[in-house]
Design an enzyme around this catalytic site. Structure first.
Site, PDB file in Angstrom:
ATOM      1  N   CYS A  22       0.833  -1.196   0.000  1.00  0.00           N
ATOM      2  CA  CYS A  22       0.000   0.000   0.000  1.00  0.00           C
ATOM      3  C   CYS A  22       0.867   1.244   0.000  1.00  0.00           C
ATOM      4  CB  CYS A  22      -0.937   0.017   1.207  1.00  0.00           C
ATOM      5  SG  CYS A  22      -0.100   0.376   2.763  1.00  0.00           S
ATOM      6  N   CYS A  25       3.642   1.806   2.503  1.00  0.00           N
ATOM      7  CA  CYS A  25       4.940   1.193   2.207  1.00  0.00           C
ATOM      8  C   CYS A  25       5.836   2.160   1.440  1.00  0.00           C
ATOM      9  CB  CYS A  25       4.754  -0.076   1.378  1.00  0.00           C
ATOM     10  SG  CYS A  25       3.676  -1.305   2.124  1.00  0.00           S
ATOM     11  N   ASP A 435      10.231  31.318 -29.045  1.00  0.00           N
ATOM     12  CA  ASP A 435      11.367  31.829 -29.804  1.00  0.00           C
ATOM     13  C   ASP A 435      10.957  31.812 -31.283  1.00  0.00           C
ATOM     14  OD1 ASP A 435      14.112  32.503 -30.441  1.00  0.00           O
ATOM     15  OD2 ASP A 435      14.329  30.420 -31.082  1.00  0.00           O
ATOM     16  N   ASP A 635      14.832  26.418 -29.146  1.00  0.00           N
ATOM     17  CA  ASP A 635      15.643  25.304 -29.662  1.00  0.00           C
ATOM     18  C   ASP A 635      17.135  25.594 -29.671  1.00  0.00           C
ATOM     19  OD1 ASP A 635      15.776  27.165 -31.749  1.00  0.00           O
ATOM     20  OD2 ASP A 635      15.979  25.571 -33.248  1.00  0.00           O
ATOM     21  N   ASP A 639      18.604  30.019 -25.909  1.00  0.00           N
ATOM     22  CA  ASP A 639      17.298  29.899 -25.261  1.00  0.00           C
ATOM     23  C   ASP A 639      17.386  29.183 -23.913  1.00  0.00           C
ATOM     24  OD1 ASP A 639      15.915  31.083 -27.441  1.00  0.00           O
ATOM     25  OD2 ASP A 639      15.952  29.170 -28.499  1.00  0.00           O
TER      26      ASP A 639
END
Length: 747
Positions: A22, A25, A435, A635, A639
């Site tokens: 459960c 645990c 961007d 990308d 950035d």
């Protein structure tokens, strides 16, 4: 003194936890693992029954620590051990089914003889013998079907913990002990309290086993995304060795090997095409169904499928370094991560079982002291019902099971969620900052205009000058200029004293002349009179072209126009985001006129132009301080600070590794639709988690008081412990089934 393990402090290991019962645990195992010297972090996934541990620590130390806490762990190192995990879980599932059938058959027999008074009275010797046999049959059910609950409860007790095993063991154990006491000493129990609960104990075990089996079967479906990814990995590769093509196991491929791929075959590892051409289905990476053309010099990715032609490629990344292996690792980590809402549920689950035990004691004392006759009977029924109906499993499963399915669903659409909190936060974004270059646009600019200043340079001379200076730069604009010069076979001279000026351009010495190449601000900062080229620059800008100013020995020499076409689906993706109630802003270092042209083409709400790389992060901070939940999409290396500073950073997977590592979510295809997909999946997953948590909390909040007998004064009815057991078993199944609804979700 700490023992040296020789491992990296950031080494991540995965453990399979065999006997967690459960959410209580989870808290115990996490605390145990974090207490091991060298461990910096540990996350337990109750749904997958795994732990992810980071730190400078040996696997043996981890397994040993988990063992001392009363649980069994094994190391998951490779696909072989992953297969062992699957086999172990399948074996456990089959065992649960056997236990359910055997326990169920015996339980029904005991229930029938009890319900229809088929046995002699307890006052006769035959009756005592008959009920003694029933007691032994029930004990067999408890041992065979429920043995793990009693051993689990004992382990927890030894480690000063309590879990679901404790509740079931105490509830069914008390029922059997009391009933057996009545069989052995019937005269010591008043006639009205002389009642047996053998059928109750046996049926509870049967129902719980059935529920566990159904839950396990449903849980198996949640990890299908990982299984599909693992299934993409080919087992062999056709390698050229000593001039001969031979098939070798994938593990024997080494970097530099020349590998042949025939039509219809999976590409075994990552590499670069050296000969031939084809079209490759990369949908498993990007979610994009259209095959991509591959020719000499192009990169190919292991696990993708060659469609038509045949080609050779040089192996570049193998084993755990391949893109597919990294994706599998990324998805696993995200599935094991816990969003904030999940950590809240874990904190509640950590005190849930002790709280239920306290409520059970209060219930027992209340009925014993204030209940009507027969007090013992009522006390046993209500106490058993409270212990059995409480379900910490539902609470523990509510978050991780939805996260597993949600992360897997995102991976199907080429959206890799690297951090657990990103899955929660992406659906709460109010503003997304994009961007421009490589994100909204193709990121592959082409030179479209060369306009020299008459009397200073000719057209080809200006192009040669610009290409020569930019040959040392990796900027997309520079690549466009250099490529144009190569196409025209223009000869370029060596460059001296090259200096990149971040956000402005470059400075260099070319052919003995001082050259400046960049934006208008670079010209202004260096006192260059641009009067002779302003008209041309403005004309090109209005066409949406990026203008590159050139100066030679302090004099304006001309302008070059570079056009970066907008991706065909950028406008549609921006519209999707706006329909989701998100404000879309474009952030670019380009000039205002060019930026406005692109902004109008894609329909963003606002744009900010002429922003230096270091200022991008400041803009993100400004928006966040204004109360916005901000997502950043980019990308490039420039950035990275903005991606890291946003609430959620989205990296275009076709971009740089630095950007990808700085982001929370990686988009494997170069489309902004991935952002809209991520937001949709995040909202659906978060909604599913809330449904699960609400259901689990509501179930326990209502069920426990009813089991304690709160309705008895008004209705005269008590909850049968057998029904309580069935309800408890079904509550977990309901949570898992609800999470699996996400598998059919389409953004």
């Amino acid at each position: 003194m700490k023992e040296k393990t020789g491992t990296d402090p950031k080494t991540t290991r995965r453990l399979h936890l065999l006997d967690m019962s459960c959410a209580g645990c989870v808290d115990t195992v996490e605390k145990t693992l974090r207490s091991v010297p060298g461990v910096s972090d540990a996350q337990v996934n109750f749904a997958e029954k795994t732990a992810t541990v980071t730190g400078d620590v040996s696997p043996d130390a981890l397994v040993k620590a988990v063992g001392k806490a009363g649980y069994t762990a094994s190391l998951l190192e490779d696909e072989g051990t992953e297969s062992d995990k699957e086999n172990a879980e399948l074996s456990h599932y089959r065992k649960l089914l056997r236990q359910t059938v055997v326990s169920g058959v015996i339980s029904v027999i005991i229930f029938a003889v009890s319900m229809f008074d088929m046995l002699p009275s307890l006052d006769s010797p035959a009756g005592r013998i008959s009920w003694g046999v029933v007691s032994l049959l029930t004990l067999f059910v408890l041992a065979y079907g429920g043995g793990r609950f009693f051993t689990g409860a004992l382990k927890s007790f030894r480690n000063h913990n309590a879990n679901m095993d404790t509740l079931i063991a105490v509830g069914t154990g008390v029922a059997w002990v009391y009933s057996s006491f009545v069989v052995l000493f019937p005269d010591s129990v008043a006639g009205i309290a002389r009642h047996f609960y053998f059928e109750t104990a046996a049926l509870i075990i049967a129902f719980i086993n059935l529920g566990s089996a159904l839950e396990m079967r449903a849980r198996g479906k949640t990890s299908q995304a990982i299984k599909r990814l693992i299934g993409l990995q080919p087992r062999t590769a056709r390698v050229v060795r000593a001039g001969q093509e031979v098939d070798v196991p994938i593990g024997l491929v080494v970097v530099g090997d020349i590998v042949r791929v025939r039509p219809g075959e999976k590409i075994p590892v990552d590499g670069e095409v050296t000969d031939g051409s084809s079209h490759v289905d990369e949908s498993m990476l990007t979610g994009e169904p259209i095959p991509v053309e591959k020719k000499k010099g192009d990169n190919v990715v292991g696990g993708t499928i060659n469609k038509a032609g045949s080609f050779f490629f040089r192996a570049g990344r193998i084993g755990k370094d391949t893109a597919l292996a990294r994706i599998i690792d990324m998805v696993r980590k995200a599935q094991n991560a816990k969003p904030e809402i999940g950590r809240l549920a874990d904190r509640v689950s950590g005190v849930f079982v002790p709280s239920v035990l306290i409520i059970a004691v209060i219930t027992m004392l209340a009925w014993f002291n204030f209940g009507p006759a027969p007090r013992i009977t009522y006390m046993l029924v209500t106490t058993m019902a409270v212990l059995i109906i409480a379900c910490p499993c539902a609470l523990g499963l509510a978050t991780p099971i939805s996260v597993m399915v949600g992360v897997g669903k995102a991976a199907e659409y080429g959206v890799l969620i690297r951090k657990g909190d990103a899955l929660q936060q992406a659906g709460q974004l109010t503003t997304i900052v994009l961007d421009k270059t490589g994100t909204i646009t193709e990121g592959k600019p082409v030179l479209t205009s060369v306009e020299p200043v008459p009397g200073v340079l000719g057209g080809d001379e200006l192009l040669a000058l610009a290409a020569g200076v930019e040959s040392g730069s990796e900027h997309p604009l520079a690549e466009a200029i250099v490529e144009a010069a190569k196409v025209k076979n223009i000869e370029m001279k060596p460059v001296e004293s090259f200096e990149a000026l971040s956000g402005h351009g470059v400075r260099a010495v070319y052919g003995g002349n001082a050259v400046l190449l960049g934006n208008r601000k670079l010209m202004d900062d260096n006192g260059i009179d641009t009067g002779s080229i302003n008209e041309a620059a403005e004309r090109l800008s209005k066409k949406g072209q990026t203008v590159v100013f050139a100066a030679l020995n302090g004099t304006a020499a001309g302008v070059l126009g570079v056009s970066d076409p907008v991706k065909p689906d950028s406008r549609e993706a921006v519209e999707r985001l706006r329909k989701q109630g998100i404000k879309v802003i474009m952030l670019t270092g380009d000039n205002r006129v060019t930026a406005q042209s692109v902004a109008e083409q894609v329909g963003v709400d606002d744009f900010i132009a002429e922003v230096l790389p270091e200022d991008k992060a400041r803009e993100i901070t400004r928006l966040r301080e204004g109360g916005e939940k901000v997502g950043m999409v980019g990308d490039g290396i420039n950035d990275a600070p903005a991606l890291a500073g946003a609430d959620v950073g989205f990296a275009i997977g076709t971009g740089t590794d630095v950007a990808i590592e700085s982001a929370d979510i990686t988009l494997m295809r170069g489309s902004l639709h991935g952002v809209a997909d991520a937001v949709s999946i995040s909202k659906a997953t978060l909604g599913n988690i809330k449904e699960n948590l609400l259901g689990a909390f509501a179930y326990n909040t209502l069920a426990i008081p009813v089991a304690a007998g709160i309705l008895f004064p008004f209705t005269g009815l008590l909850l049968n412990p057998v029904i309580a057991g069935a309800a408890m078993a079904l509550s977990s199944v309901t949570v898992v089934t609800n999470a699996n609804r996400l598998r059919w979700f389409k953004p």
